[in-house]
Design a protein around this motif. Structure first.
Motif: not given
Length: 57
Positions: A2-3, A30-33, A7-10, A39-40
């Motif tokens: 999740l970290r 990449i962040a969405k994947i 990071v990719f979202f930021v 979550l899975v």
């Protein structure tokens, strides 16, 4: 994991702010994947963690 998604979202937000549209889209994907994979794995660990039963003494 999740970290890394955070990071990719930021990085995607920063790239979008600076005008790198293509890079922003790639980083957001990449962040969405990574969030989906997190979550899975979280749900799988909850299911298999609870089905183990009481600990053996």
């Amino acid at each position: 994991m999740l970290r890394w998604a955070i990071v990719f979202f930021v990085l995607a937000l920063i790239a979008g702010f600076l005008g790198f549209g293509g890079l922003q889209g790639d980083l957001a994907s990449i962040a969405k994947i990574l969030v989906f994979v997190f979550l899975v794995l979280f749900v799988v660990s909850l299911v298999f963690g609870r089905s183990a039963g009481p600990p053996a003494i």
